[in-house]
Motif scaffolding. Structure first.
Motif, PDB file in Angstrom:
ATOM      1  N   PRO A   3      -6.265   1.132   3.942  1.00  0.00           N
ATOM      2  CA  PRO A   3      -7.330   1.946   3.354  1.00  0.00           C
ATOM      3  C   PRO A   3      -8.232   1.110   2.456  1.00  0.00           C
ATOM      4  O   PRO A   3      -7.829   0.069   1.946  1.00  0.00           O
ATOM      5  CB  PRO A   3      -6.568   3.001   2.567  1.00  0.00           C
ATOM      6  CG  PRO A   3      -5.197   2.486   2.430  1.00  0.00           C
ATOM      7  CD  PRO A   3      -4.942   1.631   3.601  1.00  0.00           C
ATOM      8  N   VAL A   6      -7.009  -0.376  -2.016  1.00  0.00           N
ATOM      9  CA  VAL A   6      -5.576  -0.641  -1.995  1.00  0.00           C
ATOM     10  C   VAL A   6      -5.017  -0.489  -3.395  1.00  0.00           C
ATOM     11  O   VAL A   6      -3.921  -0.919  -3.690  1.00  0.00           O
ATOM     12  CB  VAL A   6      -5.260  -2.040  -1.447  1.00  0.00           C
ATOM     13  CG1 VAL A   6      -5.429  -2.066   0.043  1.00  0.00           C
ATOM     14  CG2 VAL A   6      -6.091  -3.070  -2.129  1.00  0.00           C
ATOM     15  N   GLN A   7      -5.823   0.106  -4.258  1.00  0.00           N
ATOM     16  CA  GLN A   7      -5.369   0.343  -5.624  1.00  0.00           C
ATOM     17  C   GLN A   7      -4.201   1.320  -5.595  1.00  0.00           C
ATOM     18  O   GLN A   7      -4.377   2.490  -5.275  1.00  0.00           O
ATOM     19  CB  GLN A   7      -6.533   0.944  -6.427  1.00  0.00           C
ATOM     20  CG  GLN A   7      -6.284   1.092  -7.908  1.00  0.00           C
ATOM     21  CD  GLN A   7      -6.209  -0.246  -8.609  1.00  0.00           C
ATOM     22  OE1 GLN A   7      -6.843  -1.202  -8.187  1.00  0.00           O
ATOM     23  NE2 GLN A   7      -5.404  -0.327  -9.646  1.00  0.00           N
ATOM     24  N   ILE A   8      -3.003   0.823  -5.862  1.00  0.00           N
ATOM     25  CA  ILE A   8      -1.855   1.731  -5.896  1.00  0.00           C
ATOM     26  C   ILE A   8      -1.561   2.111  -7.337  1.00  0.00           C
ATOM     27  O   ILE A   8      -1.304   3.261  -7.648  1.00  0.00           O
ATOM     28  CB  ILE A   8      -0.625   1.071  -5.262  1.00  0.00           C
ATOM     29  CG1 ILE A   8      -0.902   0.746  -3.800  1.00  0.00           C
ATOM     30  CG2 ILE A   8       0.583   1.970  -5.371  1.00  0.00           C
ATOM     31  CD1 ILE A   8       0.150  -0.069  -3.149  1.00  0.00           C
ATOM     32  N   LEU A   9      -1.625   1.121  -8.218  1.00  0.00           N
ATOM     33  CA  LEU A   9      -1.281   1.380  -9.618  1.00  0.00           C
ATOM     34  C   LEU A   9      -2.376   2.193 -10.295  1.00  0.00           C
ATOM     35  O   LEU A   9      -3.559   2.078  -9.990  1.00  0.00           O
ATOM     36  CB  LEU A   9      -1.109   0.049 -10.358  1.00  0.00           C
ATOM     37  CG  LEU A   9       0.281  -0.547 -10.297  1.00  0.00           C
ATOM     38  CD1 LEU A   9       0.272  -1.886 -10.981  1.00  0.00           C
ATOM     39  CD2 LEU A   9       1.284   0.365 -10.942  1.00  0.00           C
ATOM     40  N   HIS A  13       0.936   5.427 -14.252  1.00  0.00           N
ATOM     41  CA  HIS A  13       2.200   4.841 -13.800  1.00  0.00           C
ATOM     42  C   HIS A  13       2.870   4.064 -14.927  1.00  0.00           C
ATOM     43  O   HIS A  13       4.089   3.951 -14.967  1.00  0.00           O
ATOM     44  CB  HIS A  13       1.959   3.915 -12.611  1.00  0.00           C
ATOM     45  CG  HIS A  13       1.573   4.654 -11.382  1.00  0.00           C
ATOM     46  ND1 HIS A  13       1.318   4.053 -10.190  1.00  0.00           N
ATOM     47  CD2 HIS A  13       1.405   5.977 -11.165  1.00  0.00           C
ATOM     48  CE1 HIS A  13       0.997   4.960  -9.296  1.00  0.00           C
ATOM     49  NE2 HIS A  13       1.036   6.123  -9.862  1.00  0.00           N
ATOM     50  N   VAL A  47       9.735  10.016 -12.426  1.00  0.00           N
ATOM     51  CA  VAL A  47       9.407   9.939 -10.999  1.00  0.00           C
ATOM     52  C   VAL A  47       8.440  11.054 -10.615  1.00  0.00           C
ATOM     53  O   VAL A  47       7.481  10.833  -9.870  1.00  0.00           O
ATOM     54  CB  VAL A  47      10.693  10.013 -10.148  1.00  0.00           C
ATOM     55  CG1 VAL A  47      10.343  10.011  -8.681  1.00  0.00           C
ATOM     56  CG2 VAL A  47      11.602   8.872 -10.473  1.00  0.00           C
ATOM     57  N   ILE A  50       4.883  10.105 -11.339  1.00  0.00           N
ATOM     58  CA  ILE A  50       4.286   9.224 -10.325  1.00  0.00           C
ATOM     59  C   ILE A  50       3.871  10.038  -9.111  1.00  0.00           C
ATOM     60  O   ILE A  50       2.753   9.908  -8.601  1.00  0.00           O
ATOM     61  CB  ILE A  50       5.298   8.142  -9.863  1.00  0.00           C
ATOM     62  CG1 ILE A  50       5.741   7.290 -11.037  1.00  0.00           C
ATOM     63  CG2 ILE A  50       4.687   7.270  -8.783  1.00  0.00           C
ATOM     64  CD1 ILE A  50       6.721   6.226 -10.649  1.00  0.00           C
ATOM     65  N   LEU A  51       4.783  10.900  -8.645  1.00  0.00           N
ATOM     66  CA  LEU A  51       4.497  11.664  -7.424  1.00  0.00           C
ATOM     67  C   LEU A  51       3.284  12.560  -7.611  1.00  0.00           C
ATOM     68  O   LEU A  51       2.414  12.651  -6.736  1.00  0.00           O
ATOM     69  CB  LEU A  51       5.716  12.501  -7.031  1.00  0.00           C
ATOM     70  CG  LEU A  51       6.863  11.739  -6.400  1.00  0.00           C
ATOM     71  CD1 LEU A  51       8.096  12.607  -6.309  1.00  0.00           C
ATOM     72  CD2 LEU A  51       6.461  11.282  -5.007  1.00  0.00           C
ATOM     73  N   VAL A  54       0.054  10.367  -7.606  1.00  0.00           N
ATOM     74  CA  VAL A  54      -0.314   9.867  -6.278  1.00  0.00           C
ATOM     75  C   VAL A  54      -0.827  11.004  -5.417  1.00  0.00           C
ATOM     76  O   VAL A  54      -1.829  10.883  -4.707  1.00  0.00           O
ATOM     77  CB  VAL A  54       0.901   9.184  -5.607  1.00  0.00           C
ATOM     78  CG1 VAL A  54       0.561   8.824  -4.181  1.00  0.00           C
ATOM     79  CG2 VAL A  54       1.314   7.969  -6.369  1.00  0.00           C
ATOM     80  N   SER A  55      -0.152  12.143  -5.505  1.00  0.00           N
ATOM     81  CA  SER A  55      -0.533  13.281  -4.680  1.00  0.00           C
ATOM     82  C   SER A  55      -1.921  13.790  -5.054  1.00  0.00           C
ATOM     83  O   SER A  55      -2.734  14.112  -4.180  1.00  0.00           O
ATOM     84  CB  SER A  55       0.514  14.373  -4.853  1.00  0.00           C
ATOM     85  OG  SER A  55       0.174  15.457  -4.091  1.00  0.00           O
ATOM     86  N   SER A  58      -4.540  11.130  -3.783  1.00  0.00           N
ATOM     87  CA  SER A  58      -4.753  10.981  -2.350  1.00  0.00           C
ATOM     88  C   SER A  58      -5.044  12.312  -1.675  1.00  0.00           C
ATOM     89  O   SER A  58      -5.570  12.339  -0.576  1.00  0.00           O
ATOM     90  CB  SER A  58      -3.531  10.349  -1.708  1.00  0.00           C
ATOM     91  OG  SER A  58      -2.439  11.208  -1.894  1.00  0.00           O
TER      92      SER A  58
END
Lengths: 105, 495
Positions: A3, A6-9, A13, A47, A50-51, A54-55, A58
């Motif tokens: 994608p 690519v920024q995940i952090l 977090h 946890v 984080i979920l 992210v949810s 995205s």
């Protein structure tokens, strides 16, 4: 197919990491069984954070569904855990983990 | 309507029969009379037997593809098909779970005939079994997590069945703390994978890992999250199967739990735990196998040596076999790392799991008899039993020889198949170490035989209880060791 971002952090977090580290630290050094149980809950909630993040970012609901299930399971786990601890308190009169040393060798 | 039956109820029937039994038992719990204990046990046993029958039926009909009519309707049924995986390996594992559970229910029934205890035990057992079946066929990390918890939470309670016994409580506390920690690590690993790949579905994860990591310069963050997630999931699985160095709870929990429950944990839960490993490692982490194979191989070797060396120093039968189960987890892991997806090592792993599980259950059935009679599971209680109880002695000898992996038994063939797979995968050095550790391990297995046949019996006047069901279980396990050795192909399942 990677994608575009690519920024995940995400900054949240780091908050989650702090919470998780606190929980882990407590889990490893505290001797009171109830506090240890609370530390497990703390880690699970880290946890969850984080979920949820992210949810939200995205846009798929899968993570949020997972969070609901984790909260439910955490409640069940706390129920079983407190039952076990109560039972131990009846047997020994203390909830200090170090007091339980019958099984060794 | 017809689609619903053939595409939903029939594939789910092995699980549904267990869940149905659990619901029936929940209703029966309104009648807590002690004489109903027998009825409850038979409900539980018939639920597992029904589950085995449905598994075999599914096997016989054998179409596991998603049919076109489901794809056309495309509603919840398709979603269900995507998250509930049914293939030959799943059915084989269903069969194993059903077999171990049926035997364990007989042992538990015997256990509570001679002791006071709560009646809800069969209900909890059925919940654990349904959890294992969901775990085996889950195709999404959410279902995998829920199944893992459905399997673990009732097990914590089963371990603490004897509430007044401090040993049982302590065992349960230790198992609970390690188990809860493992599930926290599992969800953290799942969250890592979700953050980096945006899905929790195992099939999609497998595709995306394959694609994203095949690029030359994958972003560093992605790699950290992928390998972090992999490590966390493996640690969580390692706790569940008792792989060293995550085995600290194994000896204590196996000793403190009632023997019947220990037999169940050591066989069925280990089977489900390895199914989890196979699903994750062979299912989604194949593209990064060069990273996890050496690590898990090392853990397997450590497990074998820790288990076998620690068992040498034990005098309690339950602890000896608890440590031996740690060693067996090592051998099984050696088979998991010999990856050749869809190759024959599914069968090597399955053969080992079944023979090991039957061996473990048989040995713990004998320990259950000893404990019920003498209130102790020390090794010297076996003294001279080979002569006072000849059939039991012979059966125990066969089981123990199988555990040690000595030729006329299935244990030898199981080890042989595993080592063969590992050599094929190029892990020759690890196999050499494994053979050395199993030679060390043979010592404590043979010590059981020494006690059986070469020590004087101090309890001449106090024979064991007459227990036809347990006796049948022990003989069944021992004979199956010989049968599986003679006809190893009876456990093969081809696509």
């Amino acid at each position: 197919m990677i994608p575009a971002s690519v920024q995940i952090l995400h900054w949240s977090h780091y908050v989650a990491a702090c919470l998780f580290a606190l929980g882990m630290f407590g889990f490893l050094i505290r001797k009171n069984a109830i506090v240890v149980l609370m530390c497990i809950e703390l880690m699970l909630n880290a946890v969850n954070l984080i979920l949820v993040e992210v949810s939200m970012r995205s846009g798929h609901p899968e993570g949020l569904i997972f969070v609901i299930f984790i909260i439910t399971v955490a409640a069940a786990e706390a129920a079983v855990g407190l039952g076990i601890i109560l039972n131990l308190y009846r047997a020994k009169g203390t909830v200090n983990i170090d007091a339980f040393r019958e099984l060794q060798g | 309507m017809n689609t619903l039956v053939t595409q939903f109820f029939f594939p789910l029937s092995p699980v549904l029969s267990i869940v149905g039994g659990a619901v029936l038992l929940t209703v029966l719990e309104f009648f807590p009379e002690a004489r109903l204990q027998r009825v409850k046990a038979s409900v539980a046993a018939s639920a597992t037997l029904l589950s085995i029958v449905f598994t075999l039926l599914l096997w016989a009909t054998g179409s596991f593809e998603i049919s076109s009519e489901v794809v056309e309707t495309s509603g919840w049924l398709l979603e269900f098909k995507r998250t509930y995986r049914l293939d030959v390996f799943t059915l084989a594992l269903y069969f194993g779970v059903g077999l171990f559970s049926t035997l364990a229910i007989f042992l538990v029934h015997f256990h509570f005939q001679h002791r006071k205890g709560p009646q809800e035990i069969y209900l909890l057992l059925l919940f654990v079994i349904s959890g294992m079946q969901f775990l085996v066929s889950a195709n999404s990390l959410i279902i995998l997590f829920l199944a893992l918890e459905l399997m673990s939470l009732p097990t914590y309670v089963l371990v603490a069945t004897h509430r007044r016994d401090p040993k049982s409580c302590e065992a349960s506390l230790k198992y609970f703390l390690f188990g809860a920690f493992a599930s926290v690590l599992f969800v953290l690993g799942a969250a890592f994978l979700y953050a980096s790949y945006g899905t929790l579905h195992l099939g999609l994860l497998a595709e995306r890992i394959q694609v994203y990591l095949s690029y030359e310069n994958s972003p560093f963050e992605l790699l950290v999250f992928t390998y972090g997630g992999l490590t966390l999931l493996m640690i969580a699985g390692g706790f569940k199967i008792g792989l060293a160095p995550f085995h600290m709870w194994v000896p204590d929990t196996y000793e403190g739990a009632p023997s019947a429950v220990t037999g169940f944990m050591g066989s069925a839960i280990k089977l489900a735990g390895f199914a989890l490993f196979v699903r994750l490692l062979w299912g989604i982490f194949i593209p990064v196998s060069s990273h996890w194979v050496p690590v898990l191989n090392t853990l397997a070797i450590i497990s074998m040596f820790v288990g076998n060396l620690a068992a040498l120093a034990q005098t309690n039968l339950k602890r000896i076999f608890a440590y031996s189960s740690v060693a067996h987890a090592g051998y099984l892991m050696l088979c998991v790392t010999a990856v050749a997806p869809f190759g024959p090592n599914f069968e090597a792993l399955y053969y080992y799991l079944i023979t090991y599980g039957l061996m473990f259950l048989g040995v713990f059935a004998v320990i259950e008899l000893l404990e019920t009679r003498y209130q102790s599971s020390e090794l010297h209680e076996l003294s001279g039993m080979g002569f006072t109880h000849p059939i039991l002695g012979v059966c125990l000898s066969i089981l123990v020889l199988s555990g040690a992996g000595i030729p006329p038994t299935a244990g030898f063939l199981a080890k042989y198949f595993v080592f063969l797979e590992a050599v094929k995968a190029g892990h020759t050095f690890q196999v050499v170490l494994a053979v050395i550790s199993s030679l060390i391990g043979a010592f404590y297995y043979l010590r059981v035989l020494v006690y059986l046949y070469m020590r004087e019996n101090k309890r001449e006047g106090i024979p064991l209880l007459r227990a036809p069901t347990v006796f049948v279980c022990i003989v069944f396990c021992a004979l199956s060791m010989l049968y599986l050795a003679a006809v190893p192909s009876s456990l093969t399942f081809g696509p």
